[in-house]
Motif scaffolding. Structure first.
Motif, PDB file in Angstrom:
ATOM      1  N   PHE A   1       0.872  -1.174   0.000  1.00  0.00           N
ATOM      2  CA  PHE A   1       0.000   0.000   0.000  1.00  0.00           C
ATOM      3  C   PHE A   1       0.912   1.227   0.000  1.00  0.00           C
ATOM      4  O   PHE A   1       1.371   1.669   1.028  1.00  0.00           O
TER       5      PHE A   1
ATOM      6  N   HIS B   1     -13.540  10.658   1.542  1.00  0.00           N
ATOM      7  CA  HIS B   1     -12.092  10.703   1.277  1.00  0.00           C
ATOM      8  C   HIS B   1     -11.907  10.224  -0.161  1.00  0.00           C
ATOM      9  O   HIS B   1     -12.357   9.136  -0.519  1.00  0.00           O
TER      10      HIS B   1
ATOM     11  N   GLU C   1      -9.209   9.406  -1.923  1.00  0.00           N
ATOM     12  CA  GLU C   1      -8.147   8.491  -2.358  1.00  0.00           C
ATOM     13  C   GLU C   1      -8.799   7.285  -3.059  1.00  0.00           C
ATOM     14  O   GLU C   1      -9.888   6.845  -2.687  1.00  0.00           O
TER      15      GLU C   1
ATOM     16  N   ASP D   1      -8.669   4.154  -3.155  1.00  0.00           N
ATOM     17  CA  ASP D   1      -9.166   2.935  -2.498  1.00  0.00           C
ATOM     18  C   ASP D   1     -10.618   3.124  -2.037  1.00  0.00           C
ATOM     19  O   ASP D   1     -11.300   2.155  -1.719  1.00  0.00           O
ATOM     20  N   HIS D   2     -11.073   4.377  -2.017  1.00  0.00           N
ATOM     21  CA  HIS D   2     -12.468   4.655  -1.619  1.00  0.00           C
ATOM     22  C   HIS D   2     -13.310   5.277  -2.740  1.00  0.00           C
ATOM     23  O   HIS D   2     -14.532   5.335  -2.628  1.00  0.00           O
TER      24      HIS D   2
ATOM     25  N   HIS E   1      -6.751  11.443   5.863  1.00  0.00           N
ATOM     26  CA  HIS E   1      -5.355  11.307   5.543  1.00  0.00           C
ATOM     27  C   HIS E   1      -4.958  12.204   4.356  1.00  0.00           C
ATOM     28  O   HIS E   1      -3.785  12.352   4.023  1.00  0.00           O
TER      29      HIS E   1
ATOM     30  N   ASP F   1     -10.288   6.982   6.914  1.00  0.00           N
ATOM     31  CA  ASP F   1      -9.032   6.292   7.212  1.00  0.00           C
ATOM     32  C   ASP F   1      -8.729   6.194   8.714  1.00  0.00           C
ATOM     33  O   ASP F   1      -8.017   5.275   9.150  1.00  0.00           O
TER      34      ASP F   1
ATOM     35  N   TYR G   1      -0.742   0.521  11.051  1.00  0.00           N
ATOM     36  CA  TYR G   1      -1.447   1.424  10.128  1.00  0.00           C
ATOM     37  C   TYR G   1      -1.167   2.880  10.508  1.00  0.00           C
ATOM     38  O   TYR G   1      -0.854   3.720   9.651  1.00  0.00           O
TER      39      TYR G   1
ATOM     40  N   HIS H   1     -11.197   1.069   6.685  1.00  0.00           N
ATOM     41  CA  HIS H   1     -10.383  -0.154   6.553  1.00  0.00           C
ATOM     42  C   HIS H   1     -10.489  -0.952   7.840  1.00  0.00           C
ATOM     43  O   HIS H   1     -10.452  -0.374   8.930  1.00  0.00           O
TER      44      HIS H   1
HETATM   45 FE1  FEO Z   1      -6.177   7.507   2.414  1.00  0.00          FE
HETATM   46 FE2  FEO Z   1      -7.776   4.482   2.661  1.00  0.00          FE
HETATM   47  O1  FEO Z   1      -7.107   6.018   1.782  1.00  0.00           O
END
Ligand code: FEO
Length: 404
Positions: free
Chosen positions: A27, A82, A84, A86-87, A148, A167, A195, A228
């Motif tokens: 990641f 968010h 990013e 991944d979302h 984040h 996040d 994390y 997550h």
């Molecule tokens: Fe900052 Fe789970 O993305």
């Protein structure tokens, strides 16, 4: 065809409809040996609302989970906390498919989503403190810039006392267990700390402000729903307390000795330094970068007060394994550390100078002169290494005492 995936109810009106990524192992530089989840949530309000989405290739899994509760075409609102990928990876496709009445994000979120996807979907911005009616329920937004990304925000569903925290409070852990009380405390703490260290650490001052801000709202939170890993329903106080501790970065009586070695000389020096530290009552983690991933180093540094770094000299420089971890650590901005450098060389011996410069750039306070040796350390050099360890131990004890 039967629906393969199911939603999981997390409160009276909210379902987890995310995706489990069993195979992701990297990641953006953070190794994720246990995979991850991308959490999305469905609020079954008058206006059915989807909170966040998942990585592009997991769209069908998310849709399958939504279908186990409701026809996705019934979704009226989508909220992006968010942007990013991944979302948000499947957000444009999802908007095309569902055609929700409205899509919401923070003002910066809208700008970022447009920069990421270059699409023309209309989105509505929501501001810090603003509430959105879902008909019979209400969501209130809180901007959490830099946790984040600059666009990030939380939201709170008062009716079910759920805080959606994107996040924050998350971890990279693929599992079919969806709640904190189904996973061992040791796993939760280790994965949440890893994390935090690998993703959230540079934004620690912002985390402290966000924790204060959440407390000031007086929101009663029964469920903490991150983007997550597991949903927190049992011990919310514990993860919030850990965030407070990690973000405060108070020095502890623990030293991390990180090194890379060419012909075992730097390794011998690392061993002598570590033994001396331990004899002085300091907890030590000795990590060889020939065998250790950078993610593990930053996990250990998160709870340390000293960082001692060593490298053989290679072509007037440090070994590449050390360059990797030092660059990674610098970006993650660990604070309140003391440290020193050590290393071996064959003829020119620049490694300790480079390491000291890197420590200074990281704002690590250098409290002992570097120890460098040509070729193989003899007993006199190893005695110097032990002295370095004892000096660090004494300075660390003072620092810990002054930060009580
Ligand atoms: Fe900052 Fe789970 O993305």
């Amino acid at each position: 065809m039967s629906n393969v995936y199911s939603a999981i109810k997390i409160s009276d009106h909210v379902y987890w409809v995310g995706a489990i990524d069993w195979t992701i192992r990297d990641f953006h530089g953070y190794t994720t040996p246990r995979g991850s989840t991308y959490n999305a949530y469905l609020i079954m309000a008058d206006k059915i609302t989807l909170i966040d989405t998942v990585k592009a290739q997991f769209k069908e899994e998310m849709l399958s989970r939504i279908k186990s509760v409701v026809d996705p075409l019934q979704i009226k609102y989508i909220i992006s906390h968010h942007s990013e990928m991944d979302h948000s990876g499947c957000l444009p496709e999802l908007i095309d498919m569902i055609k929700p009445q409205k899509v919401f994000a923070s003002a910066i979120g809208i700008k970022t989503l447009k920069e990421l996807f270059h699409d023309q979907h209309e989105m509505v911005s929501v501001a810090d403190g603003e509430s959105l009616s879902l008909g019979n329920m209400e969501l209130t937004f809180m901007e959490t810039r830099m946790i984040h990304w600059p666009d990030s925000m939380f939201s709170y569903l008062a009716q079910d006392q759920v805080l959606f925290s994107q996040d924050a409070f998350g971890m990279h852990l693929a599992s079919l267990e969806r709640f904190d009380d189904e996973i061992t405390e040791a796993t939760l703490e280790y994965e949440a700390a890893t994390y935090y260290a690998n993703i959230v650490l540079p934004y620690s001052p912002v985390v402290l402000k966000a924790l204060e801000k959440v407390t000031a709202t007086g929101w009663k939170i029964k469920i903490l729903a991150p983007d997550h890993g597991p949903v927190w329903r049992k011990d919310l106080a514990k993860i919030i307390e850990l965030y407070q501790k990690w973000a405060s970065q108070k020095p502890t009586a623990k030293a991390v000795v990180v090194y890379a070695t060419m012909w075992h000389s730097t390794e011998k020096m690392a061993g002598a330094i570590s033994e001396a530290l331990a004899e002085e009552g300091i907890k030590v983690r000795l990590l060889s970068m020939n065998e250790t991933h950078r993610s593990e180093v930053v996990y250990e540094v998160l709870s340390a007060g000293a960082l001692i770094v060593g490298s053989s000299t290679l072509n007037n420089n440090i070994l590449p394994q050390m360059a990797d971890v030092m660059t990674y650590l610098k970006g993650l901005k660990p604070a309140n550390l003391i440290g020193a450098a050590f290393g071996s060389y064959g003829w020119s011996g620049e490694s300790v100078r480079h390491l000291e410069e890197m420590l200074k750039e990281m704002k690590v306070e250098i409290v002992a002169g570097a120890v460098a040796v040509k070729h193989v350390p003899d007993s006199a050099v190893l005695a110097k290494c032990r002295e370095l360890g004892k000096t660090i131990a004494a300075e660390l004890r003072k620092k810990v005492a002054s930060n009580q």
